[in-house]
Design an enzyme around this catalytic site. Structure first.
Site, mmCIF file in Angstrom:
data_model
loop_
_atom_site.group_PDB
_atom_site.id
_atom_site.type_symbol
_atom_site.label_atom_id
_atom_site.label_comp_id
_atom_site.label_asym_id
_atom_site.label_seq_id
_atom_site.Cartn_x
_atom_site.Cartn_y
_atom_site.Cartn_z
ATOM 1 N N ARG A 184 -25.393 -2.796 6.902
ATOM 2 C CA ARG A 184 -25.025 -4.189 6.726
ATOM 3 C C ARG A 184 -25.366 -5.043 7.943
ATOM 4 O O ARG A 184 -25.414 -6.257 7.862
ATOM 5 C CB ARG A 184 -23.518 -4.285 6.450
ATOM 6 C CG ARG A 184 -23.007 -3.229 5.507
ATOM 7 C CD ARG A 184 -21.585 -3.460 5.125
ATOM 8 N NE ARG A 184 -21.525 -4.476 4.092
ATOM 9 C CZ ARG A 184 -20.387 -5.029 3.668
ATOM 10 N NH1 ARG A 184 -19.248 -4.668 4.203
ATOM 11 N NH2 ARG A 184 -20.388 -5.944 2.737
ATOM 12 N N GLU A 223 -19.156 -6.142 9.976
ATOM 13 C CA GLU A 223 -20.085 -5.411 10.833
ATOM 14 C C GLU A 223 -21.156 -6.318 11.429
ATOM 15 O O GLU A 223 -21.580 -6.123 12.575
ATOM 16 C CB GLU A 223 -20.743 -4.279 10.039
ATOM 17 C CG GLU A 223 -19.823 -3.143 9.672
ATOM 18 C CD GLU A 223 -19.010 -3.389 8.415
ATOM 19 O OE1 GLU A 223 -18.172 -2.536 8.072
ATOM 20 O OE2 GLU A 223 -19.210 -4.454 7.767
ATOM 21 N N LYS A 257 0.844 -1.187 0.000
ATOM 22 C CA LYS A 257 0.000 0.000 0.000
ATOM 23 C C LYS A 257 0.884 1.243 0.000
ATOM 24 O O LYS A 257 1.830 1.339 0.787
ATOM 25 C CB LYS A 257 -0.897 -0.025 1.243
ATOM 26 C CG LYS A 257 -2.090 0.889 1.205
ATOM 27 C CD LYS A 257 -2.997 0.594 2.391
ATOM 28 C CE LYS A 257 -4.236 1.444 2.382
ATOM 29 N NZ LYS A 257 -5.142 1.117 3.514
#
Length: 646
Positions: free
Chosen positions: A402, A374, A289
């Site tokens: 969600r 979640e 990243k």
């Protein structure tokens, strides 16, 4: 050779050599640093997939072979290669380039939602459709991050993909992070595999064998599959001596990897193999990243996952840094945890963005990052509550969508004291439709027994959070917006039932030209941060001779009985909220007034039935008439309409 300015179609990179693609990767990386530094956006993730995306488009035929990104914040390079480089000055601006894939922008973009862990299910469905349409030989490519693979939906999709013979190519973009470091047993396994890339390269004789393999290929003149097969045989002869793995094979998926995600030649070879392979295939690609931009690589918090405007050389943030809502919550959570040992905190891979990092550092044994999951977070919190703890689950408002079933059936049904803290509630702006948090009030309002607070300023956030964690009879929610906290808004008085009166022309408080004993014409119910706008609107109208009372209910669900009484005495009720009009606070109040047989007209200032796009917060509010100027004109028109009927 072709450079960045020559690109208009993915096919433009198909005839480029490895060396040319490497030079193009350098161009793209510099382009991204310059452009995203000026606009803000997801810089780190896109710097990490430059070579990967180039190789994908060099091998596969988009859009015939759909390429789906999970999540599509890592699609900037894809946008460049599909003819949108000249639009990057408008990135995440109104009517400009979306920060995610967008079906309206290009035929190469298949999806739009930026919620994680969905790409494999999309790919599963698309591959089934292709088979039924007689296109079984084409490929569906899903680029999924290792962070997304911590979400259960990925594994539901893998369960279906693995048992099929459909041509689904799963590219695991493994950088060891989502927002922060990827966690859990699965992540640990991937990390062990990923670390072998470095180990392989230091094996005795590795470099000599690799060079020998390249020279052999060159002398033989082979191309395509035969060349890759010969080279891969040399490579794998060493690699599998040090890196056996069965994780994906045990699911029934052929596994190839790990592949160096910044080695163009290795990526091209792997993707060409995938293009010829029949059946589902998983390619494990290890990337970094922020690759190529030292400030991003060295940013230990999130490697510049998402930035505002920054210096393109140093990476330092430009502009003023003001106290934010998230920071206020973070400080109050720490204070509460110091007083109560039963307070625990959970997040779904977003400790930094939701303000839980200080808590994690102070109370590591009471902090739980469950990954991008979640649903699991909310039900795990219910289990903690059953065990005598008081969990605080901090998520973005949009991601509560969600976990609605878990909130309803796993928490509320059994009356467990779980506090949900919803950051980025209401309009978030530049992240667009799937990040705007305009649905949480509509969702939570239908949960029996839930209590929802919407603080208007920093002091009310502290106060209402303390009240939330004091509740032990069921779930509570505290919601607040993105960005800076505005100035405090003091109440004229607090009612016995706990509501705050912010403007009261009946006693002259903030009444402008209207005061004395004038009757209350309009009851303006201000929700959360909109209280400041409501006060501005009321003072302006009152100065013109109208009579507007502004009330902040503080706790918006359930509807406060005092609000019903105030509505019965008014000529008009206006609810001013930053959520959707259907099912929000206005709808809940309207239902209660109907049940109480209160016939005072009620009007809504709320989001219409749309998906708000990407723009600044103020631009979005102006578009739907929720800015203070538009709200004032709407209320004035409603008042005049009532007067005309009288």
């Amino acid at each position: 050779m072709k450079r960045l300015e020559d690109l208009s179609l993915p096919s433009d990179v198909k005839d480029m050599s490895v060396e040319e693609l490497e030079l193009l990767a350098d161009d793209i990386r510099e382009f991204l640093i310059q452009k995203v530094s000026a606009t803000g956006g997801h810089l780190g993730p896109n710097l990490g997939v430059v070579e990967l995306t180039l190789a994908l488009h060099a091998v596969f035929d988009s859009p015939k072979d759909p390429i789906i990104f999970d999540t599509s914040h890592q699609s900037y390079v894809h946008k460049i290669l599909t003819g949108r480089a000249d639009q990057f000055d408008t990135l995440r601006k109104k009517d400009g380039l979306s920060g995610y894939t967008s079906r309206a922008e290009s035929e190469h973009d298949w999806t739009e939602s930026s919620h994680a862990s969905a790409a494999l299910s999309y790919a599963d469905g698309l591959s089934k459709a292709k088979v039924l349409h007689g296109e079984a030989d084409s490929r569906v490519v899903a680029v999924v991050g290792d962070g997304a693979l911590t979400g259960g939906m990925c594994w539901e999709a893998l369960n279906n993909i693995a048992e099929s013979e459909r041509n689904v190519v799963i590219v695991v973009n493994d950088n060891g992070r989502s927002y922060s470091k990827t966690i859990g047993g699965f992540a640990r396994n991937l990390d062990n595999i990923r670390s072998q890339i470095a180990s392989i390269r230091i094996q005795p004789g590795y470099d000599e064998v690799m060079e020998q393999g390249k020279r052999t290929l060159k002398s033989m003149g082979w191309v395509g599959e035969r060349a890759f097969g010969a080279f891969k045989a040399v490579k794998d002869g060493i690699k599998h001596q040090v890196m056996p793995t069965q994780m994906f094979q045990d699911l029934g998926l052929k596994y190839v990897g790990p592949i160096d995600g910044h080695d163009v030649g290795a990526l091209l070879g792997a993707f060409r193999y995938a293009q010829q392979h029949d059946g589902p295939l998983l390619l494990h690609v290890a990337t970094e990243k922020g690759h190529g931009f030292a400030p991003a690589v060295n940013d230990m918090a999130d490697q510049m996952h998402s930035t505002g405007v920054i210096d393109p050389v140093t990476g330092e943030a430009l502009g003023k840094v003001r106290p934010g809502w998230t920071g206020v919550f973070s400080e109050e959570l720490l204070r509460a945890a110091q007083k109560r040992e039963d307070i625990v905190a959970l997040t779904a891979a977003m400790a930094g963005p939701t303000g839980l990092t200080p808590f994690a550092e102070k109370f590591p044994s009471r902090f739980f990052d469950v990954g991008i999951a979640e649903q699991h977070a909310v039900t795990s919190a219910a289990g903690m509550a059953l065990g005598g703890l008081h969990p605080v689950v901090a998520v973005y408002s949009t991601f509560l969508n969600r976990a609605f079933d878990q909130l309803l059936m796993d928490v509320a049904l059994i009356n467990q004291p779980v506090t949900l803290v919803l950051d980025r509630a209401g309009v978030t702006g530049s992240d667009g439709a799937s990040h705007n948090g305009v649905w949480d009030m509509a969702l939570t309002s239908i949960v029996p027994g839930i209590q929802v607070a919407a603080p208007r300023d920093a002091d009310r956030l502290r106060e209402e959070f303390r009240e939330a964690i004091a509740v032990n009879t069921g779930p509570t929610v505290v919601r607040f917006p993105k960005g800076d906290v505005g100035p405090g808004i003091e109440a004229v008085r607090r009612t016995p039932g706990g509501m705050d009166i912010l403007v009261d022309p009946a006693d002259g408080s903030r009444a402008g030209a209207a005061g004395g004993d004038a009757p209350v014409d309009v009851l303006l119910v201000a929700i959360g941060e909109f209280a400041g706008r409501a006060v501005e609107v009321a003072e302006s109208l009152n100065a013109d001779g109208d009579n507007i009372t502004v009330v902040d209910p503080r706790w918006i669900i359930p509807v406060n009985p005092e609000l019903v009484g105030m509505a019965a005495e008014a000529n008009l009720v206006v609810v001013y909220e930053d959520g959707v009009i259907r099912g929000g606070v206005g709808s809940a109040l309207n239902e209660v007034l109907s049940t109480a047989e209160v016939d005072t007209p009620l009007r809504h200032l709320a989001f219409p039935d749309i998906f708000p796009g990407h723009a600044t917060r103020e631009e979005l509010l102006e578009d739907v008439g929720l800015d203070a100027v538009s709200a004032r004109e709407s209320i004035r028109g409603w008042i005049e309409g009532l007067a005309d009927r009288d």
